[in-house]
Structure formats: C-alpha cells, structure tokens
Design a protein around this motif. Structure first.
Motif, short mmCIF file in Angstrom:
data_model
loop_
_atom_site.label_atom_id
_atom_site.label_comp_id
_atom_site.label_asym_id
_atom_site.label_seq_id
_atom_site.Cartn_x
_atom_site.Cartn_y
_atom_site.Cartn_z
N ASN A 30 2.90 10.07 7.48
CA ASN A 30 3.35 9.80 8.61
C ASN A 30 4.78 9.29 8.97
O ASN A 30 4.86 8.47 10.00
CB ASN A 30 2.21 9.05 9.59
N GLY A 31 5.54 9.55 7.82
CA GLY A 31 6.98 9.21 8.19
C GLY A 31 7.27 7.67 7.84
O GLY A 31 8.07 6.96 8.25
N ARG A 32 5.97 6.81 7.18
CA ARG A 32 6.33 5.45 6.97
C ARG A 32 6.04 5.33 5.46
O ARG A 32 5.33 6.27 4.85
CB ARG A 32 5.24 4.71 7.64
N PRO A 33 6.33 4.37 5.02
CA PRO A 33 5.83 4.06 3.61
C PRO A 33 4.45 3.87 3.63
O PRO A 33 3.86 3.37 4.68
CB PRO A 33 6.59 2.40 3.16
N LEU A 34 3.99 4.01 2.53
CA LEU A 34 2.43 4.11 2.41
C LEU A 34 2.03 2.55 2.25
O LEU A 34 2.30 1.90 1.25
CB LEU A 34 2.09 4.84 1.17
N THR A 35 1.15 2.06 3.30
CA THR A 35 0.28 0.71 2.93
C THR A 35 -0.94 1.03 2.67
O THR A 35 -1.82 1.49 3.44
CB THR A 35 0.44 0.04 4.23
N TYR A 36 -1.59 1.04 1.18
CA TYR A 36 -2.74 1.68 0.95
C TYR A 36 -3.59 0.24 0.63
O TYR A 36 -3.75 -0.42 -0.13
CB TYR A 36 -2.53 2.10 -0.46
N LEU A 37 -4.52 0.34 1.57
CA LEU A 37 -5.37 -0.75 1.86
C LEU A 37 -6.91 -0.38 1.53
O LEU A 37 -7.82 -0.74 2.56
CB LEU A 37 -5.33 -1.66 2.94
N ASP A 38 -7.14 0.63 0.76
CA ASP A 38 -8.61 1.27 0.99
C ASP A 38 -8.85 1.51 -0.69
O ASP A 38 -9.48 2.51 -1.08
CB ASP A 38 -8.45 2.92 1.44
N SER A 39 -8.53 0.46 -1.49
CA SER A 39 -8.96 0.82 -3.17
C SER A 39 -10.18 0.22 -3.50
O SER A 39 -10.85 0.81 -4.42
CB SER A 39 -8.15 -0.55 -3.87
N ALA A 40 -10.86 -0.14 -2.36
CA ALA A 40 -12.31 -0.28 -2.62
C ALA A 40 -13.09 1.03 -2.44
O ALA A 40 -14.07 1.22 -3.02
CB ALA A 40 -13.10 -1.26 -1.67
N ALA A 41 -12.49 2.05 -1.88
CA ALA A 41 -13.06 3.36 -1.65
C ALA A 41 -12.77 4.18 -3.11
O ALA A 41 -13.51 4.77 -3.73
CB ALA A 41 -12.68 4.12 -0.34
N VAL A 366 -0.53 2.97 7.50
CA VAL A 366 -1.63 2.04 6.91
C VAL A 366 -2.99 2.53 6.93
O VAL A 366 -3.61 3.01 7.89
CB VAL A 366 -1.71 0.92 7.88
N ALA A 367 -3.37 2.74 5.24
CA ALA A 367 -4.64 3.36 5.11
C ALA A 367 -5.64 2.45 5.12
O ALA A 367 -5.53 1.44 4.00
CB ALA A 367 -4.75 4.22 3.92
N ILE A 368 -6.79 2.16 5.93
CA ILE A 368 -7.72 1.26 5.85
C ILE A 368 -8.93 2.17 5.87
O ILE A 368 -8.94 3.30 6.19
CB ILE A 368 -7.98 0.18 6.88
N ARG A 369 -10.19 1.46 5.45
CA ARG A 369 -11.51 2.39 5.54
C ARG A 369 -12.09 1.96 7.06
O ARG A 369 -12.07 0.75 7.28
CB ARG A 369 -12.21 1.95 4.51
N THR A 370 -12.65 2.98 7.69
CA THR A 370 -13.50 2.56 8.91
C THR A 370 -15.08 3.16 8.57
O THR A 370 -15.06 4.29 8.19
CB THR A 370 -12.81 3.06 10.05
N GLY A 371 -16.08 2.74 9.10
CA GLY A 371 -17.35 3.23 9.07
C GLY A 371 -18.46 2.28 8.43
O GLY A 371 -18.20 1.12 8.59
N HIS A 372 -19.45 2.71 7.89
CA HIS A 372 -20.70 2.03 7.48
C HIS A 372 -20.46 1.54 5.81
O HIS A 372 -21.32 0.94 5.39
CB HIS A 372 -21.97 2.51 7.97
N HIS A 373 -19.52 2.31 5.35
CA HIS A 373 -19.08 1.95 3.89
C HIS A 373 -20.41 2.19 3.28
O HIS A 373 -20.47 1.49 2.05
CB HIS A 373 -18.63 0.46 3.93
N CYS A 374 -21.15 3.24 3.42
CA CYS A 374 -22.32 3.56 2.52
C CYS A 374 -23.25 2.37 2.48
O CYS A 374 -23.60 2.11 1.19
CB CYS A 374 -21.82 4.13 1.30
N ALA A 375 -23.08 1.42 3.19
CA ALA A 375 -24.11 0.34 3.25
C ALA A 375 -24.73 0.29 4.61
O ALA A 375 -24.52 -1.01 5.32
CB ALA A 375 -23.15 -0.89 2.75
#
Ligand code: PMP
Length: 416
Positions: A30-41, A366-375
């Motif tokens: 989205n035109g920004r540097p990637l901030t990847y904060l979803d490594s747990a997925a 900024v990539a984060i996870r949202t949801g129930h996280h399979c838990a």
C-alpha cells in the motif's frame, strides 16, 4: 518515549543485516515499507532458504529412495541430510525419531491416529489445556469420538497462565496422554513444559508438545524437555510451507502402526500381506515434500547462523518495548500477560473492532493478525470474539514498533 528512543536499552543485534537477508522487505505494501508483524501465522523466508529450494529444483530433483540413477541418489542424500539437520536441531537421539509431515497439524494427527486411537477406550482420558490451537484440540476430539474416550481441559488464569495445580489434579490412572502447547499462539504464554512433563511422567503418562510457536523463538531440545512427541512447522521458522516435523521417542514409534499406507512405507508387498519399512519411513507414505525438507534444513541452518539465543533475546526486547508502548495507548488492553511470554502481543482497543484495526493498519503497510487465531476456547475465556495480534520475528526492529504505534494512533483518529 518512542520505541527508537528506547533503543539504548536494546542488546546489540544487527537486525538491519538480518532484515537484508529477507527479500520480501524490498517490496512495499500500500505504498509503504512493509512492517511485518504476523510471523506467528507464518514467517518470511531468507534468501538462503529460497536459494536452497531453487538449487534443489534446478539441479537435483528426482524421486527419493527409489532410483539407482545419480539424480535420485543425490536427491535422497539431500532429503536424508535434511533429516539429520533437523535431528541435530532438536537434539534427538536418532534420525529414526524424525518424521517429516506437512506441518504441526499433520504431526498431531499422526499421533492421534497411530498412537492414541489404538490405545484409547471408553473411560480413558486425554488432558489438554485451555491454551491450545485448534490443531491440538480437534484431532483429539476425533480420536475420543471414535473410541469413547474423553478430553479433560486444564484451566488458565486471567494472565493466560496455566493453573498448574488444576492441571496436575486432572492426571489420573485414566489419563492416556497429555497434549499441550509449548507456547500459546494466541497469547504468547510459554507453558511450564518441564513441570508438565515431570508431572505426567511421574504417573507414567506420555506427553506431546505442540512446538509450532516455540521453535521459532529459540529452538527446542527434546532430550532436555523429556517429551515423548514434539511437533513443529517449517513455515513458522523461516522455512517453506507444507513441511513440518514430528519427533517421537523411538520406542513409542516402533510400537505404533503406520497411519497411511502406500509407497515408501513398505519393505515388501504381496496380496497376502505387507512388511512395513523401518523408522522413520514407516510413517512417510508416498512421495514426500523433498524440496520442503531441504528448505527446512536451510531455514534451521539460517537460524543457527544468527544464533537462536540471540534471536530470542532480540525478540524479548521487542516484546517488552512494544508492550510498554502499546499500554500507553488509550483503551488498549493487552490480552495475555503471563510472566513468561514469547514475542506475541495480543490486544484489543475499546470501540474498535480488531478487523477494522487490521484493515487500517494494512493501509499503513503494517501487517498484523486479527481474529480468533484458531484458538476459540482462549477467546471464550476472555469473553472476546477476536483480538489483534502483533508477533515478532528475527527481522523485526524498533522501527516496526514505531510504525505500529503510529498506525494505532491513526486508527484512533479514524474511530475516535
Ligand atoms: N499449533 C500452534 C500453536 C500454532 O500456532 C499453529 C499454527 N498457527 C499450529 C499448531 C498449526 O500449524 P500448521 O498450520 O503449520 O500445521
């Protein structure tokens, strides 16, 4: 104080160099540097992994264990070499104890089918914890439904820690297996696995550890842990998808029947009967994920080259910094405040649905996870349908936390 201003407290760790090993960070989102904060997925792959897979596909590919021709022998050597690399990584006694699977999910299903089902009967129990990922719940429910066994679930407290006394009280002569996460994917809680194994073994109960979220943050030593089974996935430790590992204690694996039949898991077949192959191939029916295993070995090599302890220390620094920074935001609640956590930070913000939060953050790159996280049982415990989750890997740095905080401020502006 910004996260960058807290940098003085950080241990020396060259995250810029590590980050440069991961080509995904050369692109923008989205035109920004990637901030990847979803490594747990799923974690990103370093060049070393991409190159190892590419080398195999370009120069070595043939089916393994079958041909006398050079390519097949080279592919077999690379595949079995990868198994030896995994053995060293986990400190298993023998490569007989290392079974390649599609991932953690398949590894747990293997144990549920080949170990648990033949041993379970009406009245028998499997003990889990409230912190489990669905992959460490549903296979046991299926085994229980097929055999008349029941599941017992050890509770957690408001911090997201296991209530150890209540867990211990669930261990009875009816318990056939304890299956528990090493680290919770939803909250980051590090479970007291040494105590869990000791308590179970004192009663002669075998233990499976789901290491999907533990291995990326510093590896695992199965002999030190003393567990009977250990499962993890390649894609969470910077390796390819579709490859994972089940470690099993050799004596138990020997007793277990195969769970899938086909090529490679046999020594001889006739219509009168079949002789199964030796360990570990008895549990690897069909053509395996050869390039995946090779990529996984390269990922382990890569992680070892940075040093799992250094990665862990760096991630702990990021976790502490991010937790402190996020707690200053109005209406933000950290979900999961265990004393010992891996670099996973779940949170909610009053008045903003986690999915909306995720969407706004995505606009900021900024990539984060949202949801129930399979838990889902963990979410139920906290009375939530979902959380937002930021998780950290070896390539993250304090700038990522600054960008996360700035994006959360933006979300406040939009919804405030
Ligand atoms: N257990 C835990 C704790 C996990 O975090 C995950 C992945 N989110 C799994 C099991 C399942 O792993 P996979 O999808 O790679 O099989």
């Amino acid at each position: 104080m910004t996260a960058t201003a807290l940098a003085g407290r950080a241990r020396r760790y060259d995250s810029a160099r590590v980050r440069a090993d991961f080509p995904i960070f050369e692109r923008q989102v989205n035109g920004r540097p990637l901030t990847y904060l979803d490594s747990a997925a799923s974690a990103q792959r370093p060049r070393a992994v991409i190159a190892a897979v590419d080398h195999y596909e370009t120069h070595l590919h043939a089916n393994v264990h079958r041909g006398v021709h050079a390519l097949s022998q080279e592919a077999t050597a690379a595949y079995e070499g990868a198994r030896e690399r995994v053995r060293r990584f986990l400190n298993a006694r023998s490569t007989k104890e290392i079974i390649f699977t599609r991932g953690t999910t398949e590894a747990i299903n293997l144990v549920a089918n080949a170990f648990a089902r033949p041993r379970l009967g009406s009245g028998d129990e499997i003990v889990l914890t409230r912190l489990e990922h669905h992959a460490n719940i549903v296979p046991w429910q299926m085994a229980a439904a097929a055999t008349g066994a029941t599941l017992r679930v050890a509770p957690i407290d408001e911090r997201g820690e296991l209530r150890f006394d209540e867990f211990s009280a669930l261990l009875t002569p009816r318990t056939r297996l304890v299956a528990t996460a090493h680290v919770s994917n939803a909250l980051g809680t590090v479970l007291p696995v040494a105590r869990i194994v000791a308590a179970a073994h004192a009663r002669g109960i075998p233990v499976l550890l789901d290491g999907a979220q533990a291995v990326p943050h510093g590896g695992a030593d199965v002999q030190a842990l003393g567990c009977d089974f250990y499962a993890f996935s390649g894609h969470k430790i910077y390796g390819p998808t579709g490859i994972g590992v089940l470690y099993g204690r050799e004596a138990l694996l020997r007793e277990m029947p195969p769970w899938q039949g086909g090529g490679d898991m046999i020594l001889s077949v006739s219509f009168e009967g079949t002789t199964y192959n030796d360990l570990p191939w008895k549990f690897e029916a069909g053509t395996p994920n050869i390039s995946g295993a090779i990529g996984l070995a390269a990922a382990i090599e890569y992680l070892d080259s940075i040093g799992p302890a250094a990665v862990r220390a760096h991630e702990q620094q990021l976790l502490a910094t991010a937790t402190a920074a996020l707690q200053q935001l109005p209406g933000l609640r950290v979900i999961g405040t265990a004393a010992e956590k891996a670099a996973v930070l779940s949170f909610t913000i009053d008045g903003i649905h986690p999915h909306d939060l995720g969407t706004i953050l995505d606009h900021e790159g900024v990539a984060i996870r949202t949801g129930h996280h399979c838990a889902m049982p963990v979410m139920d415990f906290f009375g939530l349908a979902a959380t937002a989750r930021a998780s950290f890997g070896c390539y993250n740095d304090l700038t990522d936390i600054d960008r996360l905080v700035a994006a959360l401020h933006k979300a406040h502006e939009v919804f405030g």
